[in-house]
Design an enzyme around this catalytic site. Sequence first.
Site, PDB file in Angstrom:
ATOM      1  CG  HIS A 174      -1.006  -3.667  -4.482  1.00 35.52           C
ATOM      2  ND1 HIS A 174      -0.957  -4.781  -3.674  1.00 35.52           N
ATOM      3  CD2 HIS A 174      -1.158  -4.135  -5.745  1.00 35.52           C
ATOM      4  CE1 HIS A 174      -1.083  -5.872  -4.405  1.00 35.52           C
ATOM      5  NE2 HIS A 174      -1.190  -5.514  -5.678  1.00 35.52           N
ATOM      6  CB  CYS A 201      -0.445  -5.418  -9.072  1.00 39.27           C
ATOM      7  SG  CYS A 201      -2.014  -4.831  -9.739  1.00 39.27           S
TER       8      CYS A 201
END
Length: 370
Positions: free
Chosen positions: A320, A336
């Site tokens: 992301h 992440c």
Amino acid sequence: MRLSATLVLICGTVLHGAPALAAPEAGPDRAQAVGVDAPPADKPKTTAAISDPLPTTREEWVAVTRAATFPRALPKQSQVSPAIVKLQIMLDRVHASPGVIDGHLGSNVAKAISAFQTMRNLSVNGVLNQAIWDILERETPEPPLMAYAIAVEDVAGPFVPDMPKDYGALATLYRLAYRNPVELLAEKFHMDEDLLRRLNPGATFETPGETIVVADVRQKKARAKVAKLVADKSTKQLLGYSATGELVVAYPATIGSRDLPSPTGVHLIGAIAVNPEYWYRPAVNFQQGDNTKALRIAPGPNNPVGSVWIGLDKPTYGIHGTPEPSRIDKTNSHGCIRLTNWDVEELVKLVQPGVPVEFLDGVEVTSSIR
């Protein structure tokens, strides 16, 4: 599955205070893991691209940056160099991302050079030399800086001048928009806000039609779609390979943390969301501040996961964007893979559900520039 806006997300908050990479032995003012080749003994060192006074007008910045040549001396990491601005822009154009274009010679530039060497089947040592500089200039001959007339949409807003850090306060906003036109324009042209202001002394950045100078980061189309991604934790890079094994794109990345590590092994891309909303769920993943209840946080470039979410088949993990592009590779994530918004916006056009993402621990390697 590709979603236009909404996806339940868990990871993605910056952990402040994580240490940056250690400076090399050459001293604290040297660029991280970066060096410059010494010229032959019969040639004196040339430092014009490094030590000359910085330009003071837009016109001077355009001329000096365009004329910048291969730097034979190492700038201090704290020093802005027109030659490094040009280098960062050239690397950005060939899909070897240096992260934020800021004119500083740091570790993300070194990693981009290593990636470019791989892309062109050169010896990979992270070293910039005259030959590589010449290749970059041949492949990206356009001037590195360009004039840009501020558009109505650049200044129309709405903006959020005071962006709260607390998730409870963020959840009260209907959109996590840019703080001001400068932040919008800096991200639009992959730049650091300080460099954008430095290039444009006296600019207001608030009037449609006002002409400013920005990085020309218009790219040629990537050579191929990405068929495999490799998240290298040792180099802090996300590498995208074609179906034939060619390195297509490379991005500096924040990949997990010691307390909340990224996954291991191979996982597949699942759902994809552009302009995603973010769901904070402390019972599932982590607690931020005093927020003990689930919260919906609105979409926008300053959303905790930025402008794009590329989810993995391992729940709550994905690739992301970020509201803080200058901190890529300088902080930790909640497991992440975090990229700049512009890098993940490029990547999302090159991948699809089912593409494998391999996580590598590896052995840390030291890149340098010569």
